[in-house]
Design an enzyme around this catalytic site. Structure first.
Site, PDB file in Angstrom:
ATOM      1  CB  SER A  25     -19.224  28.985  76.040  1.00  0.00           C
ATOM      2  OG  SER A  25     -20.093  30.058  76.124  1.00  0.00           O
ATOM      3  CG  HIS A  55     -22.684  30.866  72.093  1.00  0.00           C
ATOM      4  ND1 HIS A  55     -23.507  29.860  72.535  1.00  0.00           N
ATOM      5  CD2 HIS A  55     -21.862  31.151  73.133  1.00  0.00           C
ATOM      6  CE1 HIS A  55     -23.210  29.560  73.786  1.00  0.00           C
ATOM      7  NE2 HIS A  55     -22.215  30.339  74.167  1.00  0.00           N
ATOM      8  CG  HIS A  99     -26.796  32.707  76.646  1.00  0.00           C
ATOM      9  ND1 HIS A  99     -26.168  32.748  75.423  1.00  0.00           N
ATOM     10  CD2 HIS A  99     -26.216  31.700  77.337  1.00  0.00           C
ATOM     11  CE1 HIS A  99     -25.232  31.809  75.378  1.00  0.00           C
ATOM     12  NE2 HIS A  99     -25.243  31.151  76.519  1.00  0.00           N
ATOM     13  CE1 TYR A 101     -25.078  36.389  77.642  1.00  0.00           C
ATOM     14  CE2 TYR A 101     -25.357  34.563  79.162  1.00  0.00           C
ATOM     15  CZ  TYR A 101     -24.766  35.106  78.033  1.00  0.00           C
ATOM     16  OH  TYR A 101     -23.873  34.374  77.309  1.00  0.00           O
ATOM     17  CD  GLU A 102     -27.398  36.025  73.570  1.00  0.00           C
ATOM     18  OE1 GLU A 102     -27.111  36.437  72.440  1.00  0.00           O
ATOM     19  OE2 GLU A 102     -27.623  34.832  73.825  1.00  0.00           O
ATOM     20  CB  ALA A 129     -18.705  26.994  79.311  1.00  0.00           C
ATOM     21  CG  MET A 227     -24.360  32.913  83.291  1.00  0.00           C
ATOM     22  SD  MET A 227     -23.476  34.280  82.517  1.00  0.00           S
ATOM     23  CE  MET A 227     -22.173  34.563  83.725  1.00  0.00           C
ATOM     24  CB  SER A 228     -27.067  28.406  79.385  1.00  0.00           C
ATOM     25  OG  SER A 228     -26.100  27.385  79.599  1.00  0.00           O
ATOM     26  CG  ASN A 251     -14.725  29.581  85.365  1.00  0.00           C
ATOM     27  OD1 ASN A 251     -15.446  29.263  84.409  1.00  0.00           O
ATOM     28  ND2 ASN A 251     -15.199  30.131  86.450  1.00  0.00           N
ATOM     29  CG  HIS A 263     -16.693  34.936  77.224  1.00  0.00           C
ATOM     30  ND1 HIS A 263     -17.506  33.874  77.603  1.00  0.00           N
ATOM     31  CD2 HIS A 263     -16.773  34.985  75.869  1.00  0.00           C
ATOM     32  CE1 HIS A 263     -18.050  33.323  76.525  1.00  0.00           C
ATOM     33  NE2 HIS A 263     -17.613  33.975  75.455  1.00  0.00           N
TER      34      HIS A 263
HETATM   35  N1  HPA Z   1     -20.168  31.446  86.444  1.00  0.00           N
HETATM   36  C1  HPA Z   1     -21.254  31.504  85.651  1.00  0.00           C
HETATM   37  N2  HPA Z   1     -21.259  31.056  84.403  1.00  0.00           N
HETATM   38  C2  HPA Z   1     -20.125  30.493  83.929  1.00  0.00           C
HETATM   39  C3  HPA Z   1     -18.968  30.403  84.712  1.00  0.00           C
HETATM   40  C4  HPA Z   1     -18.984  30.907  86.038  1.00  0.00           C
HETATM   41  O1  HPA Z   1     -18.004  30.860  86.798  1.00  0.00           O
HETATM   42  N3  HPA Z   1     -18.021  29.804  83.931  1.00  0.00           N
HETATM   43  C5  HPA Z   1     -18.601  29.537  82.746  1.00  0.00           C
HETATM   44  N4  HPA Z   1     -19.879  29.958  82.738  1.00  0.00           N
END
Ligand code: HPA
Length: 288
Positions: A25, A55, A99, A101-102, A129, A227-228, A251, A263
């Site tokens: 990301s 993406h 991903h 989750y898609e 990310a 998530m990846s 973050n 996001h």
């Molecule tokens: N959690 C899950 N996936 C992420 C995060 C997060 O805080 N930041 C970037 N991808």
């Protein structure tokens, strides 16, 4: 697989990459800078498309020596230029990933890894990310992944095994190769980039975690959450690729800081880190 490879080889004139990079990301710019041939995932037989902002969904082939390829900035797609004289390493980049989750099966998510393996890469650099579970990590930090925790509740190798690619019960005790971790740390030191090192935990997403979940993940030994990456790392290790993983901390994970997660914040922080991230990747490529 045969169809996929045939199509790609036609587009690239049988380009033989030695290094693969998955750009996470907000980190896809590297592929805009270095691009000899770009192919949209949607044009590649049996490739799923990425539907996530940040993406692009493009497989990019380039020769990279640490200098920008200024001769083809527009990156023609699908048919491209032959390799330029500037370059030294043959690289294939996934500009954006697919991903779980898609809504895809993990088999679909990790299919590109098998394609890259069949194209001939030996080393795979996975980037993403991630949220900081470790309270010492701050947005725009880079974290070299030293190990991972698969918390997705499933495994990309479930199903009939392809004995040509790997064994049924593959060892996972050193997915992220120590020599690559050391190389990445040396490159960072040379460039004066402060890098962290830690354990990445993967959840399915797409919802971010609750503060209680993040406290639990910290107890499990995680430093960053995302998530990846984990499905790709498992498949890459299974089929004999040397893996290096780098997270861009975008973050503080839920409850670590006091802000809500979005996001937009992830993309914004990835943007802040992108120059040092690109510099580090180029240096690593030059030294591989
Ligand atoms: N959690 C899950 N996936 C992420 C995060 C997060 O805080 N930041 C970037 N991808």
């Amino acid at each position: 697989m045969e169809n996929t490879l045939k199509f790609i080889n036609q587009q690239t004139n049988n380009f033989k990459p030695e290094i693969g990079i998955i750009l996470g990301s907000g980190l896809g710019e590297l592929a805009d800078e270095f691009c000899d041939v770009g192919i949209n995932y949607s044009d590649i037989p049996d490739f799923a498309s990425s539907t996530v902002a940040g993406h692009k969904g493009r497989l990019v082939f380039a020769r990279i020596n640490g200098k920008s390829n200024t001769t083809s900035p527009a990156c023609p797609a699908p048919a491209g230029q032959p390799a330029t004289s500037l370059s030294t390493k043959n690289v294939v980049m996934m500009q954006g990933r697919i991903h779980f989750y898609e809504g895809h099966l993990l088999n679909t998510v990790t299919y590109p890894i098998k394609v890259l393996k069949n194209l001939g890469i030996k080393t795979l650099i996975l980037t993403n990310a991630a949220g900081a579970v470790n309270p010492e990590f701050k947005p725009a930090d880079l974290m070299i992944i030293k190990d991972h925790i698969n918390f997705m509740g499933t495994n990309p190798l479930i199903g009939k095994n392809d004995d040509n690619l790997g064994v049924r019960f593959p060892d996972m005790s050193e997915i992220y190769k120590k020599n690559l971790i050391n190389l990445a740390k040396n490159c960072a030191e040379k460039l004066n980039i402060d890098v962290k090192e830690g354990v990445y935990i993967a959840t399915t997403g797409p919802s971010y975690e609750t503060p209680a979940e993040i406290r639990a993940y910290r107890l499990l030994g995680a430093d960053a959450v995302g998530m990846s990456t984990v499905p790709e790392a498992i498949v890459a290790n299974y089929c004999g690729l040397n893996v290096l993983g780098i997270s861009c901390i975008t973050n503080q994970a839920a409850g670590v800081g006091d802000t809500k997660l979005s996001h937009a914040e992830v993309i914004e922080s990835a943007n802040l880190a992108k120059n040092k991230f690109k510099g580090l990747i180029k240096e690593i490529i030059a030294n591989l």
